[in-house]
Design a protein around this motif. Sequence first.
Motif, PDB file in Angstrom:
ATOM      1  N   GLY A 114      18.722  48.178  47.239  1.00 50.98           N
ATOM      2  CA  GLY A 114      17.460  48.905  47.162  1.00 50.98           C
ATOM      3  C   GLY A 114      16.913  48.896  45.741  1.00 50.98           C
ATOM      4  O   GLY A 114      15.721  48.711  45.518  1.00 50.98           O
ATOM      5  N   GLY A 115      17.833  49.083  44.776  1.00 49.98           N
ATOM      6  CA  GLY A 115      17.420  49.078  43.374  1.00 49.98           C
ATOM      7  C   GLY A 115      16.900  47.721  42.947  1.00 49.98           C
ATOM      8  O   GLY A 115      15.883  47.611  42.263  1.00 49.98           O
ATOM      9  N   LEU A 116      17.590  46.655  43.376  1.00 53.81           N
ATOM     10  CA  LEU A 116      17.147  45.296  43.028  1.00 53.81           C
ATOM     11  C   LEU A 116      15.763  45.030  43.593  1.00 53.81           C
ATOM     12  O   LEU A 116      14.918  44.415  42.953  1.00 53.81           O
ATOM     13  N   ASN A 117      15.530  45.515  44.831  1.00 55.82           N
ATOM     14  CA  ASN A 117      14.221  45.310  45.448  1.00 55.82           C
ATOM     15  C   ASN A 117      13.113  46.016  44.687  1.00 55.82           C
ATOM     16  O   ASN A 117      11.962  45.606  44.746  1.00 55.82           O
ATOM     17  N   SER A 118      13.489  47.121  44.005  1.00 52.56           N
ATOM     18  CA  SER A 118      12.447  47.904  43.335  1.00 52.56           C
ATOM     19  C   SER A 118      12.057  47.304  41.980  1.00 52.56           C
ATOM     20  O   SER A 118      11.078  47.715  41.383  1.00 52.56           O
ATOM     21  N   VAL A 119      12.861  46.334  41.496  1.00 55.69           N
ATOM     22  CA  VAL A 119      12.495  45.690  40.230  1.00 55.69           C
ATOM     23  C   VAL A 119      11.447  44.615  40.528  1.00 55.69           C
ATOM     24  O   VAL A 119      11.689  43.736  41.353  1.00 55.69           O
ATOM     25  N   PRO A 120      10.273  44.689  39.877  1.00 54.31           N
ATOM     26  CA  PRO A 120       9.215  43.720  40.196  1.00 54.31           C
ATOM     27  C   PRO A 120       9.655  42.295  39.899  1.00 54.31           C
ATOM     28  O   PRO A 120      10.417  42.041  38.967  1.00 54.31           O
ATOM     29  N   LYS A 121       9.163  41.371  40.720  1.00 53.17           N
ATOM     30  CA  LYS A 121       9.528  39.966  40.582  1.00 53.17           C
ATOM     31  C   LYS A 121       9.102  39.400  39.224  1.00 53.17           C
ATOM     32  O   LYS A 121       9.734  38.510  38.673  1.00 53.17           O
ATOM     33  N   GLY A 122       8.025  39.969  38.708  1.00 53.63           N
ATOM     34  CA  GLY A 122       7.520  39.519  37.413  1.00 53.63           C
ATOM     35  C   GLY A 122       8.554  39.621  36.301  1.00 53.63           C
ATOM     36  O   GLY A 122       8.510  38.849  35.335  1.00 53.63           O
ATOM     37  N   GLN A 123       9.500  40.549  36.434  1.00 55.51           N
ATOM     38  CA  GLN A 123      10.550  40.705  35.427  1.00 55.51           C
ATOM     39  C   GLN A 123      11.379  39.433  35.303  1.00 55.51           C
ATOM     40  O   GLN A 123      11.772  39.037  34.215  1.00 55.51           O
ATOM     41  N   PHE A 124      11.664  38.818  36.467  1.00 59.39           N
ATOM     42  CA  PHE A 124      12.404  37.555  36.465  1.00 59.39           C
ATOM     43  C   PHE A 124      11.604  36.478  35.744  1.00 59.39           C
ATOM     44  O   PHE A 124      12.101  35.760  34.889  1.00 59.39           O
TER      45      PHE A 124
END
Lengths: 229, 242
Positions: A114-124
């Motif tokens: 759930g936490g990983l999903n909440s990190v925006p893809k833009g961060q990658f």
Amino acid sequence: MNEFIAAFESVFTKSNLIYMFRGLGITLYVALISVLLSMVFGTILALFRSYGNKVLKGFSIAYIELFRNTPNLLWVLAIRFMIRMPKPFDAPMYSGILSFTLFTSAVMAEIVRGGLNSVPKGQFEAAYSQGFNFPRAVVHIILPQCFRSIVPSMLSQVITVIKDTSFLAQVAIEEFFNNSKWVMSAQIDSTINQTMRVFIIFGFVAVIYFIINFALSSVVRSRKKKQAA
Amino acid sequence: MSAFSIDKWEKLFHNIGPFFHGFGVTLYIVLFALLLSLVLGVVFGVMSAGYNKVLRGISRVYVEFFQNTPLLVQIFFLYNALPYMNINLSAVTIGILGVGVYHGAYMSEVVRTGIESVPKGQEEAAISQGFTYTQIMKNIVLPQALKNMLPPLTNIAANLIKNTSILAVIAGGDLMYQADSFASTTLAYGPAYVVVGIMYFIICFPLSRLSGYLEEKFGEKPNPKDYSELLASYKIGEEESK
């Protein structure tokens, strides 16, 4: 009133208190070690599930679904009765730690996912653009943000684990509830009111669990409020 | 793998009857405990989201007490301590009551946060139209809160099913108890645990699938294919969302 005091004194003798609090120590120890281990395994499982190849992803999904859809008590019993722990870990307590680690890892994995999903893809994408490779981006950019957002859920899970360690009383592991039940069933002289004794001990057990878990859940609440603000 | 030897499986299949009986008892307890916990959850959840301080206090005490003490201790209290006061409940009643009340506390928290997630303006608009508080809750707020509440509620329901296994410790006649007594009399632990594991899995898996599905449907998971998500993460086009 005198009856109550007599019952009270028969419960809280020095040796009884030492025995019960030693149990509490084991309860907290089992909970702490299980939670720490399952945070590690849970994170690995969640990473497998979110970013792994087909095999790793399949393994992770199978593991999580297996443990999330079967009762914790089943694993406590199965591991205590069926698995012989290797030498340095052959104390009964360690089979408790094993069962709680196995079970809680699956729950932690879902929380971390759930936490990983909440990190925006833009961060990658931002991390890649700065020359991070995948593992480094995960370790330095994604996971720190992920963990910050899931602290409340993880702490709630710690509360659940502390409460569920009482299952270990069922397989004669000397944790808090087990030892309290022993005090309850101990032979005492017939002048003492057994009804009062039982109620006093249940009250004591509830209060101790409550103090520990309420303290934790207050932390959860204040963290949640801070995040919402 | 002597724990799973053929003769142990044979023993199990000769004594499979109690397992199905336990399966039925578990379903029966789950059904009524679920109903009880839903009712308690809605009642206490609405109370704790309301304006009356006394009702809010009562609901807080209920939630905090049951969430912060182990279910096993509560069940043992009903089973061991109440008979001293000449209250003798059957194991199934203890199961429904204990498990229902315990999970009611969790449901109540979900209902409360669900209600709080509905914008205040909805309630104010309804008041201006002359709705009473009960009508507002029933017709305006709860239906809107439902989509936020459903995924966690199904999760709690799955936990409830798993936690009925605790009744094994008070000879509740449920699935886990049947497995445990079979295993300790025949020593066929392996097959017994595998079979109950499968049986619990059969009940819980559809629910946890449902919860995953509802989360995907209603939740706010970022969809990588959704271009606007990506724009939003770069703070582009923010004016439109205001």
